[in-house]
Design an enzyme around this catalytic site. Structure first.
Site, PDB file in Angstrom:
ATOM      1  N   HIS A 134      -5.971 -53.338 -12.284  1.00 31.61           N
ATOM      2  CA  HIS A 134      -4.848 -52.738 -13.238  1.00 31.61           C
ATOM      3  C   HIS A 134      -5.304 -52.753 -14.799  1.00 31.61           C
ATOM      4  O   HIS A 134      -4.641 -53.464 -15.800  1.00 31.61           O
ATOM      5  CB  HIS A 134      -3.562 -53.857 -13.535  1.00 31.61           C
ATOM      6  N   ARG A 151       0.041 -45.571 -10.441  1.00 30.53           N
ATOM      7  CA  ARG A 151       1.360 -46.668  -9.678  1.00 30.53           C
ATOM      8  C   ARG A 151       0.631 -46.297  -8.285  1.00 30.53           C
ATOM      9  O   ARG A 151       0.559 -45.045  -7.991  1.00 30.53           O
ATOM     10  CB  ARG A 151       2.281 -46.316 -10.249  1.00 30.53           C
TER      11      ARG A 151
HETATM   12  P1  NAP Z   1       3.496 -38.410 -18.881  1.00 30.78           P
HETATM   13  O1  NAP Z   1       3.058 -37.665 -20.411  1.00 30.78           O
HETATM   14  O2  NAP Z   1       4.884 -38.290 -18.509  1.00 30.78           O
HETATM   15  O3  NAP Z   1       3.121 -37.284 -17.723  1.00 30.78           O
HETATM   16  C1  NAP Z   1       3.321 -37.218 -16.439  1.00 30.78           C
HETATM   17  C2  NAP Z   1       2.721 -35.988 -15.820  1.00 30.78           C
HETATM   18  O4  NAP Z   1       2.969 -36.209 -14.760  1.00 30.78           O
HETATM   19  C3  NAP Z   1       3.491 -34.775 -16.273  1.00 30.78           C
HETATM   20  O5  NAP Z   1       2.002 -33.604 -16.634  1.00 30.78           O
HETATM   21  C4  NAP Z   1       4.499 -34.419 -14.881  1.00 30.78           C
HETATM   22  O6  NAP Z   1       4.829 -32.843 -15.235  1.00 30.78           O
HETATM   23  C5  NAP Z   1       4.162 -34.625 -14.067  1.00 30.78           C
HETATM   24  N1  NAP Z   1       4.976 -35.075 -13.126  1.00 30.78           N
HETATM   25  C6  NAP Z   1       5.199 -36.541 -12.498  1.00 30.78           C
HETATM   26  N2  NAP Z   1       6.453 -36.143 -11.509  1.00 30.78           N
HETATM   27  C7  NAP Z   1       5.878 -34.306 -11.235  1.00 30.78           C
HETATM   28  C8  NAP Z   1       6.137 -34.226  -9.179  1.00 30.78           C
HETATM   29  N3  NAP Z   1       7.074 -34.752  -9.434  1.00 30.78           N
HETATM   30  N4  NAP Z   1       5.286 -32.870  -9.695  1.00 30.78           N
HETATM   31  C9  NAP Z   1       4.002 -32.987 -10.265  1.00 30.78           C
HETATM   32  N5  NAP Z   1       3.915 -33.167 -11.100  1.00 30.78           N
HETATM   33  C10 NAP Z   1       4.502 -34.512 -11.956  1.00 30.78           C
HETATM   34  O7  NAP Z   1       2.999 -39.457 -18.662  1.00 30.78           O
HETATM   35  P2  NAP Z   1       1.483 -40.435 -19.570  1.00 30.78           P
HETATM   36  O8  NAP Z   1       1.849 -40.777 -20.505  1.00 30.78           O
HETATM   37  O9  NAP Z   1       0.305 -38.862 -18.923  1.00 30.78           O
HETATM   38  O10 NAP Z   1       1.347 -41.540 -18.048  1.00 30.78           O
HETATM   39  C11 NAP Z   1       1.123 -41.345 -16.495  1.00 30.78           C
HETATM   40  C12 NAP Z   1       1.435 -42.811 -16.174  1.00 30.78           C
HETATM   41  O11 NAP Z   1       0.386 -43.478 -15.817  1.00 30.78           O
HETATM   42  C13 NAP Z   1       2.470 -43.234 -16.381  1.00 30.78           C
HETATM   43  O12 NAP Z   1       3.724 -43.289 -15.117  1.00 30.78           O
HETATM   44  C14 NAP Z   1       2.216 -45.170 -16.098  1.00 30.78           C
HETATM   45  O13 NAP Z   1       2.236 -45.347 -14.579  1.00 30.78           O
HETATM   46  C15 NAP Z   1       0.502 -44.774 -15.442  1.00 30.78           C
HETATM   47  N6  NAP Z   1      -0.248 -45.409 -16.519  1.00 30.78           N
HETATM   48  C16 NAP Z   1      -1.280 -46.536 -16.151  1.00 30.78           C
HETATM   49  C17 NAP Z   1      -2.049 -47.260 -16.738  1.00 30.78           C
HETATM   50  C18 NAP Z   1      -3.348 -48.091 -16.134  1.00 30.78           C
HETATM   51  O14 NAP Z   1      -3.553 -48.719 -17.050  1.00 30.78           O
HETATM   52  N7  NAP Z   1      -3.595 -47.964 -14.672  1.00 30.78           N
HETATM   53  C19 NAP Z   1      -2.002 -47.309 -18.126  1.00 30.78           C
HETATM   54  C20 NAP Z   1      -1.357 -46.468 -18.332  1.00 30.78           C
HETATM   55  C21 NAP Z   1      -0.500 -45.360 -17.726  1.00 30.78           C
HETATM   56  P3  NAP Z   1       4.910 -31.927 -16.327  1.00 30.78           P
HETATM   57  O15 NAP Z   1       4.350 -32.228 -17.205  1.00 30.78           O
HETATM   58  O16 NAP Z   1       5.913 -30.665 -15.585  1.00 30.78           O
HETATM   59  O17 NAP Z   1       6.480 -33.135 -16.713  1.00 30.78           O
END
Ligand code: NAP
Length: 316
Positions: free
Chosen positions: A279, A231
């Site tokens: 995006h 993001r």
């Molecule tokens: P997820 O499974 O919820 O994983 C989030 C990761 O971030 C987890 O490892 C979490 O740690 C870590 N995290 C969160 N807050 C943190 C902090 N303060 N310090 C350190 N680590 C932190 O999410 P996901 O499905 O992988 O998706 C991640 C993001 O990708 C989404 O939220 C979205 O914004 C983005 N996204 C972008 C697109 C695009 O087209 N550009 C598409 C889809 C998603 P823990 O494992 O310890 O909880």
């Protein structure tokens, strides 16, 4: 018969009809409708809805609603909106292996772009300059992932398979084969200090907003590069601009921005060390996502249990 399931999106959202068609096909036993098609009796009976950045005022019109299924993986806006209006509502986000595959492919593609120094070769061609640059082997290059969730983990495995050294950072420490794992704010500096290519796959929360700022970008080795597929507001844009201008950051691949579409007057469009993407790193596939939503709804219909939901306190 179950009440209809409304699909709610932001006004003007262009893909509503495609979603409804794909969701209906995945759930022939349910009736998937636009919110505007609900009558008063339907509104009074709905217990669940499928959403893509819905208007909180529309959700408020469904008094029996207990959960919503987002068709997107990132739900920060929904979490923030519902915190104000309907904090008790559970949010189930999309976890689609196809999305993780697509993101892992994008991570590998743009990592290779940076690893093989394509920005320099593009520049050299414009100058009609024939100049091979020093070759670095993938196993000599360290790629750091911020966020080791569903997307980060899939990306890490793809990078390892391509011979890169991989390190990952999360809140709680992971134990993952082939990945050097770091956890928490206290380990961010050491994680960044040996990262050549940094990839952001964090959710946007109060703790990650502005996380990549002058100080943390300064912890990267000189000449490191950056990919943001998460993001926009996770990066402090002014700090990134300075780090690029000074050469401390060699190149940035940016797929996400604080304001999207990226306004015409923004510096990223024309900066020679920035690649702008609209995006597009991991678009949701309507059919595979609808199959996941359908199976979660089927499980809820048969057990009455709401699928695992977002931790709204943590914000993701
Ligand atoms: P997820 O499974 O919820 O994983 C989030 C990761 O971030 C987890 O490892 C979490 O740690 C870590 N995290 C969160 N807050 C943190 C902090 N303060 N310090 C350190 N680590 C932190 O999410 P996901 O499905 O992988 O998706 C991640 C993001 O990708 C989404 O939220 C979205 O914004 C983005 N996204 C972008 C697109 C695009 O087209 N550009 C598409 C889809 C998603 P823990 O494992 O310890 O909880």
């Amino acid at each position: 018969m179950n009440p209809p399931i409304p699909f709610l999106a932001a006004p003007g959202y262009p893909a509503t009809q495609q979603w409804i068609a794909a969701l209906q096909e995945a759930m022939p036993g349910e009736r998937i409708v636009m919110f505007s098609q609900l009558n008063d009796a339907d509104k009074a009976a709905c217990t669940l809805a499928i959403v893509a950045n819905p208007s909180p005022a529309d959700l408020k019109q469904l008094p029996e609603l207990c959960w919503v299924h987002s068709v997107w993986a990132g739900v920060e806006r929904l979490v923030a909106d519902l915190k104000q209006t309907q904090a008790e509502l559970k949010i189930v986000r999309l976890i689609d292996p196809q999305l993780a595959e697509t993101m892992a492919e994008a991570v590998l593609a743009w990592t290779l772009y940076l690893h093989r120094d394509m920005p320099s070769y593009i520049r050299q061609q414009r100058q009609k300059r024939w100049q091979p640059l020093p070759a670095v082997r993938a196993q000599e290059r360290t790629v750091g992932l911020l966020g080791m969730g569903v997307l980060g983990e899939a990306a890490a495995q793809r990078l390892h398979a391509a011979n890169f050294k991989v390190r990952g950072w999360s809140r709680e420490r992971k134990a993952l084969a082939n990945v050097e794992c770091f956890a928490g704010a206290a380990e961010l500096q050491s994680m960044l200090a040996a990262t050549d290519i940094l990839i952001c796959l964090l959710p946007l929360t109060e703790h990650t907003t502005g996380l990549l700022n002058a100080q943390t970008l300064g912890w990267l080795p000189a000449g490191a590069s950056l990919i943001n597929f998460a993001r926009g507001p996770i990066i402090d844009d002014a700090a990134l601009s300075s780090a690029l201008d000074s050469g401390h950051i060699g190149h940035a691949v940016l797929d996400v921005f604080a304001v999207e579409p990226l306004p015409q007057d923004q510096w990223q469009w024309t900066h020679p060390q920035v690649s702008v993407l609209p995006h597009c790193s991991a678009p949701t596939h309507h059919q595979t996502a609808s199959a996941i939503v359908a199976s979660n709804i089927q499980a809820f219909r048969s057990s009455g249990l709401i699928p695992a939901s977002v931790d709204t306190q943590a914000g993701y």
